[in-house]
Design an enzyme around this catalytic site. Structure first.
Site, PDB file in Angstrom:
ATOM      1  N   GLY A 276      30.750  15.522  79.061  1.00 12.65           N
ATOM      2  CA  GLY A 276      30.969  16.046  80.415  1.00 12.65           C
ATOM      3  C   GLY A 276      30.772  17.548  80.484  1.00 12.65           C
ATOM      4  O   GLY A 276      31.115  18.181  81.472  1.00 12.65           O
ATOM      5  N   GLY A 277      30.207  18.115  79.424  1.00 18.56           N
ATOM      6  CA  GLY A 277      29.992  19.565  79.392  1.00 18.56           C
ATOM      7  C   GLY A 277      28.615  19.939  79.920  1.00 18.56           C
ATOM      8  O   GLY A 277      27.982  19.169  80.648  1.00 18.56           O
TER       9      GLY A 277
ATOM     10  N   PHE B  50      36.890  11.884  77.245  1.00 19.92           N
ATOM     11  CA  PHE B  50      37.758  13.040  77.038  1.00 19.92           C
ATOM     12  C   PHE B  50      38.779  13.167  78.171  1.00 19.92           C
ATOM     13  O   PHE B  50      38.399  13.366  79.327  1.00 19.92           O
ATOM     14  CB  PHE B  50      36.908  14.305  76.927  1.00 19.92           C
ATOM     15  CG  PHE B  50      37.713  15.566  76.769  1.00 19.92           C
ATOM     16  CD1 PHE B  50      38.724  15.654  75.819  1.00 19.92           C
ATOM     17  CD2 PHE B  50      37.452  16.667  77.564  1.00 19.92           C
ATOM     18  CE1 PHE B  50      39.459  16.816  75.674  1.00 19.92           C
ATOM     19  CE2 PHE B  50      38.182  17.835  77.423  1.00 19.92           C
ATOM     20  CZ  PHE B  50      39.192  17.909  76.481  1.00 19.92           C
ATOM     21  N   ALA B  51      40.049  13.033  77.815  1.00 23.21           N
ATOM     22  CA  ALA B  51      41.164  13.181  78.773  1.00 23.21           C
ATOM     23  C   ALA B  51      40.817  12.495  80.099  1.00 23.21           C
ATOM     24  O   ALA B  51      40.393  11.343  80.101  1.00 23.21           O
ATOM     25  CB  ALA B  51      41.492  14.657  78.942  1.00 23.21           C
ATOM     26  N   ASP B  52      40.981  13.185  81.226  1.00 19.79           N
ATOM     27  CA  ASP B  52      40.662  12.577  82.529  1.00 19.79           C
ATOM     28  C   ASP B  52      39.351  13.131  83.082  1.00 19.79           C
ATOM     29  O   ASP B  52      39.160  13.209  84.299  1.00 19.79           O
ATOM     30  CB  ASP B  52      41.803  12.838  83.516  1.00 19.79           C
ATOM     31  CG  ASP B  52      42.059  14.329  83.692  1.00 19.79           C
ATOM     32  OD1 ASP B  52      41.488  15.126  82.913  1.00 19.79           O
ATOM     33  OD2 ASP B  52      42.814  14.700  84.613  1.00 19.79           O
ATOM     34  N   GLU B  53      38.452  13.481  82.169  1.00 24.65           N
ATOM     35  CA  GLU B  53      37.224  14.166  82.595  1.00 24.65           C
ATOM     36  C   GLU B  53      36.358  13.317  83.532  1.00 24.65           C
ATOM     37  O   GLU B  53      35.794  13.848  84.512  1.00 24.65           O
ATOM     38  CB  GLU B  53      36.412  14.563  81.361  1.00 24.65           C
ATOM     39  CG  GLU B  53      35.216  15.439  81.673  1.00 24.65           C
ATOM     40  CD  GLU B  53      34.642  16.077  80.426  1.00 24.65           C
ATOM     41  OE1 GLU B  53      34.748  17.306  80.299  1.00 24.65           O
ATOM     42  OE2 GLU B  53      34.093  15.352  79.559  1.00 24.65           O
TER      43      GLU B  53
ATOM     44  N   THR C 214      18.286  19.334  67.425  1.00 20.25           N
ATOM     45  CA  THR C 214      19.009  20.241  68.310  1.00 20.25           C
ATOM     46  C   THR C 214      19.000  19.677  69.728  1.00 20.25           C
ATOM     47  O   THR C 214      18.480  18.583  69.967  1.00 20.25           O
ATOM     48  CB  THR C 214      18.405  21.665  68.271  1.00 20.25           C
ATOM     49  OG1 THR C 214      19.196  22.524  69.103  1.00 20.25           O
ATOM     50  CG2 THR C 214      16.979  21.694  68.754  1.00 20.25           C
TER      51      THR C 214
ATOM     52  N   CYS D  84      21.089  25.323  78.422  1.00 23.14           N
ATOM     53  CA  CYS D  84      21.522  24.922  79.760  1.00 23.14           C
ATOM     54  C   CYS D  84      22.995  25.218  80.020  1.00 23.14           C
ATOM     55  O   CYS D  84      23.789  25.310  79.081  1.00 23.14           O
ATOM     56  CB  CYS D  84      21.255  23.437  79.941  1.00 23.14           C
ATOM     57  SG  CYS D  84      22.024  22.395  78.684  1.00 23.14           S
TER      58      CYS D  84
ATOM     59  N   HIS E 286      25.955  29.696  59.830  1.00 25.29           N
ATOM     60  CA  HIS E 286      27.211  30.072  60.480  1.00 25.29           C
ATOM     61  C   HIS E 286      28.369  30.259  59.478  1.00 25.29           C
ATOM     62  O   HIS E 286      28.930  31.350  59.400  1.00 25.29           O
ATOM     63  CB  HIS E 286      27.551  29.069  61.598  1.00 25.29           C
ATOM     64  CG  HIS E 286      26.548  29.094  62.713  1.00 25.29           C
ATOM     65  ND1 HIS E 286      26.206  27.982  63.439  1.00 25.29           N
ATOM     66  CD2 HIS E 286      25.808  30.111  63.216  1.00 25.29           C
ATOM     67  CE1 HIS E 286      25.290  28.315  64.347  1.00 25.29           C
ATOM     68  NE2 HIS E 286      25.034  29.606  64.231  1.00 25.29           N
TER      69      HIS E 286
HETATM   70  P1  NAD Z   1      30.326  21.871  75.896  1.00 25.55           P
HETATM   71  O1  NAD Z   1      31.258  22.790  75.197  1.00 25.55           O
HETATM   72  O2  NAD Z   1      29.981  22.177  77.310  1.00 25.55           O
HETATM   73  O3  NAD Z   1      30.941  20.391  75.807  1.00 25.55           O
HETATM   74  C1  NAD Z   1      32.178  20.197  76.349  1.00 25.55           C
HETATM   75  C2  NAD Z   1      32.449  18.709  76.417  1.00 25.55           C
HETATM   76  O4  NAD Z   1      32.815  18.223  75.142  1.00 25.55           O
HETATM   77  C3  NAD Z   1      33.584  18.377  77.331  1.00 25.55           C
HETATM   78  O5  NAD Z   1      33.127  18.351  78.678  1.00 25.55           O
HETATM   79  C4  NAD Z   1      34.002  17.030  76.792  1.00 25.55           C
HETATM   80  O6  NAD Z   1      33.173  15.998  77.285  1.00 25.55           O
HETATM   81  C5  NAD Z   1      33.754  17.182  75.308  1.00 25.55           C
HETATM   82  N1  NAD Z   1      35.013  17.573  74.646  1.00 25.55           N
HETATM   83  C6  NAD Z   1      35.550  18.805  74.578  1.00 25.55           C
HETATM   84  N2  NAD Z   1      36.709  18.778  73.903  1.00 25.55           N
HETATM   85  C7  NAD Z   1      36.907  17.500  73.526  1.00 25.55           C
HETATM   86  C8  NAD Z   1      37.918  16.837  72.792  1.00 25.55           C
HETATM   87  N3  NAD Z   1      38.973  17.488  72.293  1.00 25.55           N
HETATM   88  N4  NAD Z   1      37.779  15.509  72.573  1.00 25.55           N
HETATM   89  C9  NAD Z   1      36.710  14.836  73.044  1.00 25.55           C
HETATM   90  N5  NAD Z   1      35.723  15.408  73.752  1.00 25.55           N
HETATM   91  C10 NAD Z   1      35.823  16.725  73.990  1.00 25.55           C
HETATM   92  O7  NAD Z   1      29.042  21.771  74.988  1.00 25.55           O
HETATM   93  P2  NAD Z   1      27.519  21.691  75.510  1.00 25.55           P
HETATM   94  O8  NAD Z   1      27.085  23.040  75.927  1.00 25.55           O
HETATM   95  O9  NAD Z   1      27.384  20.555  76.440  1.00 25.55           O
HETATM   96  O10 NAD Z   1      26.761  21.361  74.149  1.00 25.55           O
HETATM   97  C11 NAD Z   1      26.765  20.067  73.555  1.00 25.55           C
HETATM   98  C12 NAD Z   1      26.191  20.204  72.161  1.00 25.55           C
HETATM   99  O11 NAD Z   1      24.882  20.782  72.226  1.00 25.55           O
HETATM  100  C13 NAD Z   1      26.993  21.127  71.241  1.00 25.55           C
HETATM  101  O12 NAD Z   1      26.922  20.627  69.934  1.00 25.55           O
HETATM  102  C14 NAD Z   1      26.259  22.445  71.337  1.00 25.55           C
HETATM  103  O13 NAD Z   1      26.469  23.275  70.210  1.00 25.55           O
HETATM  104  C15 NAD Z   1      24.828  21.975  71.449  1.00 25.55           C
HETATM  105  N6  NAD Z   1      23.922  22.934  72.092  1.00 25.55           N
HETATM  106  C16 NAD Z   1      24.144  23.340  73.378  1.00 25.55           C
HETATM  107  C17 NAD Z   1      23.248  24.203  73.991  1.00 25.55           C
HETATM  108  C18 NAD Z   1      23.430  24.636  75.433  1.00 25.55           C
HETATM  109  O14 NAD Z   1      22.578  25.377  75.935  1.00 25.55           O
HETATM  110  N7  NAD Z   1      24.452  24.201  76.147  1.00 25.55           N
HETATM  111  C19 NAD Z   1      22.132  24.676  73.282  1.00 25.55           C
HETATM  112  C20 NAD Z   1      21.921  24.237  71.961  1.00 25.55           C
HETATM  113  C21 NAD Z   1      22.821  23.359  71.392  1.00 25.55           C
END
Ligand code: NAD
Length: 401
Positions: A10-11, A33-36, A138, A143, A207
């Site tokens: 949901g991220g 995840f929780a109430d997402e 990756t 985004c 990292h």
């Molecule tokens: P994000 O941090 O936005 O994801 C958050 C989501 O993770 C939440 O909405 C929930 O669905 C889940 N989450 C968070 N805490 C949780 C918990 N305790 N238990 C279960 N679920 C939980 O991450 P993102 O930006 O969507 O990225 C997703 C993946 O892609 C990551 O591995 C990130 O490193 C990788 N990535 C992202 C980008 C980018 O541009 N966003 C670029 C390259 C790689």
């Protein structure tokens, strides 16, 4: 079409993938995840999701997901399941979907990090033989959501992206299906095996290695810093030796696995320096050394260590994902493989031993992968794998030639 796709998470990434696919496919967003899921449903209401694609000819995509739910039983109709969620959450999705999934379901994980295929196989149990796992190196896009649950932006799309299919016999169908979903870009380049994707994972070296080099017991006095140190461009000679030690230890694991499994090709699991040469060509002014590749990389301008505090008084954030994600779901896989192969990894050991304290996990005890939190990591030992034969079976490595 009739294709039914689940998008998990949901991220940022999950919202973007949902917006992208809902236009053409029956797409259901799933978050455990929780109430997402409930929150997302409420946020969107009866409106459409709006995706902005920067720099594209058609730069607005307006679509509606067929559903947003936390009910795992939707997996029974899924042809494709995409995980676009941080790697620590993958296991929960595999486990909850497993009872419902139909044979031949394609599960694409972006990014897979390391050992995702092993975790998947172990959670699928008896069903593993009928399922298809596709590990991406990756996420295809940079985004961000701009209005949570309603609007998101694709800032950039990769031209190419590596992905590996387990089992190999499902390659053509799986990659064809996923390329169809993604569109023209990124172009999916087939990697021979998920073990190669796992051991390639540059984040698991860079990292934790750079964090150790700066904040570990061999170099830091524990005092606050006036400024946030540069992360990549600040790599010094000591940190370079740590990174080289780690990458060499992983290379030794690769060569031993290749010897053990005839025909196994781990060419994509290259050294860290080779990864820089391949991925940042033309953006570095000194490529003579690994340190040079990192110090002179334009893509890294201004990127600093994750810190807490304020100007004049910065302390490192030792719980940041550079340790909290890249150690458990990256480096622990490599260390676990080395232990299975009885290979020493002195550099990786000292990094994990330090990092596990920072992130509050017990992974290694007296130099062995026996800590109580092993199951929270991607070490094969976390799912009970301790011998090469067991690993080869679970990874579905089919000897060739
Ligand atoms: P994000 O941090 O936005 O994801 C958050 C989501 O993770 C939440 O909405 C929930 O669905 C889940 N989450 C968070 N805490 C949780 C918990 N305790 N238990 C279960 N679920 C939980 O991450 P993102 O930006 O969507 O990225 C997703 C993946 O892609 C990551 O591995 C990130 O490193 C990788 N990535 C992202 C980008 C980018 O541009 N966003 C670029 C390259 C790689």
């Amino acid at each position: 079409t009739d294709t039914c796709v689940l998008v998990c998470g949901g991220g940022n990434a999950a919202q973007v993938v949902t917006g992208l696919l809902s236009v053409r496919y029956k797409t259901i967003a799933v978050s455990f995840f929780a109430d997402e899921a409930e929150k997302w449903k409420t946020a969107l209401g009866n409106d459409s999701f709006e995706l902005t694609v920067e720099g594209a000819a058609v730069n607005k995509i307006v679509s509606k997901p067929a559903g947003i739910t936390n009910d795992p039983s939707v997996a029974k109709d899924a042809d494709v399941i995409i995980l676009a969620v941080p790697s620590f959450a993958h296991g929960e999705y595999f486990e909850k979907f497993a009872p419902y999934m139909k044979p031949g379901t394609i599960v694409g994980v972006m990014p897979a990090r390391s050992g995702g295929d092993i975790l998947f196989s172990s959670k699928m149990g008896e069903k593993a033989k009928d399922m298809v796992f596709v590990g991406f190196e990756t996420l295809p896009w940079a985004c961000r959501f701009s209005e949570w649950g309603r609007k998101a932006t694709i800032l950039g799309t990769k031209n190419t992206i590596l992905a590996a299919v387990t089992p190999p016999s499902a390659k053509a169908k799986a990659l064809g299906t996923l390329q169809g979903l993604l569109g023209v870009y990124p172009f999916i380049v087939e990697s021979p095996t998920n073990l190669g994707i796992s051991l390639r994972n540059p984040g698991m070296i860079v990292h934790p290695g750079v964090m150790y080099g700066r904040w570990g017991p061999e170099s830091w006095d524990g005092k606050a810093k006036a400024e946030k140190p540069l992360f990549y461009q600040g790599v010094d000679d000591f940190t370079e030796t740590v990174l080289l030690g780690m990458t060499d230890e992983v290379q030794a694991v690769c060569r031993k696995m290749e010897k053990m499994v005839p025909g196994l090709c781990l060419k994509d699991a290259c050294t860290l320096k080779q990864w820089y040469l391949d991925c940042y060509d033309g953006q570095m002014t000194d490529t003579s050394t690994l340190k040079g590749c990192m110090n002179t990389n334009k893509a890294y301008d201004g990127l600093t260590h994750p810190c807490k505090g304020e100007a004049g008084n910065y302390m490192p954030d030792l719980n940041y994902r550079y340790l909290a994600e890249d150690v458990p779901t990256g480096l622990c896989f490599a260390k676990g493989m080395a232990e299975i192969l009885s290979m020493p990894t002195p550099t990786i050991d000292k990094v994990i031993t330090w990092a596990q304290g920072c992130i509050g996990l017990e992974i290694m005890v007296d130099g062995k992968m026996t800590g109580k939190d092993l199951a929270k990591t991607r070490a094969p030992q976390g799912v009970g794998i301790t011998t090469p034969a067991e690993f080869i079976k679970l990874a579905k490595l089919e000897p060739k030639g």
